[in-house]
Design a protein around this motif. Structure first.
Motif: not given
Length: 105
Positions: A9-19, A60-65, A67-70
């Motif tokens: 899955r991809t983290c909405i904050g850092c955009r890195q994939s992780a299990p 980072q997720a808050v700064k990039r907004r 949550f509203s996109r996801a």
């Protein structure tokens, strides 16, 4: 014996994939659709978003907004902030203080 591969899955904050076992699942609150909550058991219904359990990723997720996109619309993420034990606020505004008349040298 090999271990079973986990979905990434991809983290909405850092955009890195992780299990997905490493990430927190976030969903809209079933009782209040404008609120996002952490789903620790990963069982709540609805569209989910994933976030590393790290304050930097939350910031980072808050700064990039993100949550509203996801969640495809405006949502309140205060419950996620509470889960992390912090309140991520908008950047503070700089306030300029004027010197009082007669106090300048």
């Amino acid at each position: 014996m090999q271990s079973k591969a986990q979905p990434l899955r991809t983290c909405i904050g850092c955009r890195q994939s992780a299990p997905r076992s490493v990430l927190l699942r976030l969903v809209r609150d079933p009782e209040d659709p404008q609120r996002v909550v952490v789903d620790p058991r990963r069982r709540l219904p609805g569209r989910g978003a994933w976030l590393h359990p790290d304050r930097a990723c939350l910031t980072q997720a808050v700064k990039r907004r993100a949550f509203s996109r996801a969640f495809r619309g405006a949502v309140e993420h205060a419950a996620v902030d509470d889960f992390f034990g912090t309140a991520v606020l908008a950047p503070a505004r700089t306030v300029t203080v004027q010197a009082e008349s007669g106090s300048e040298i």
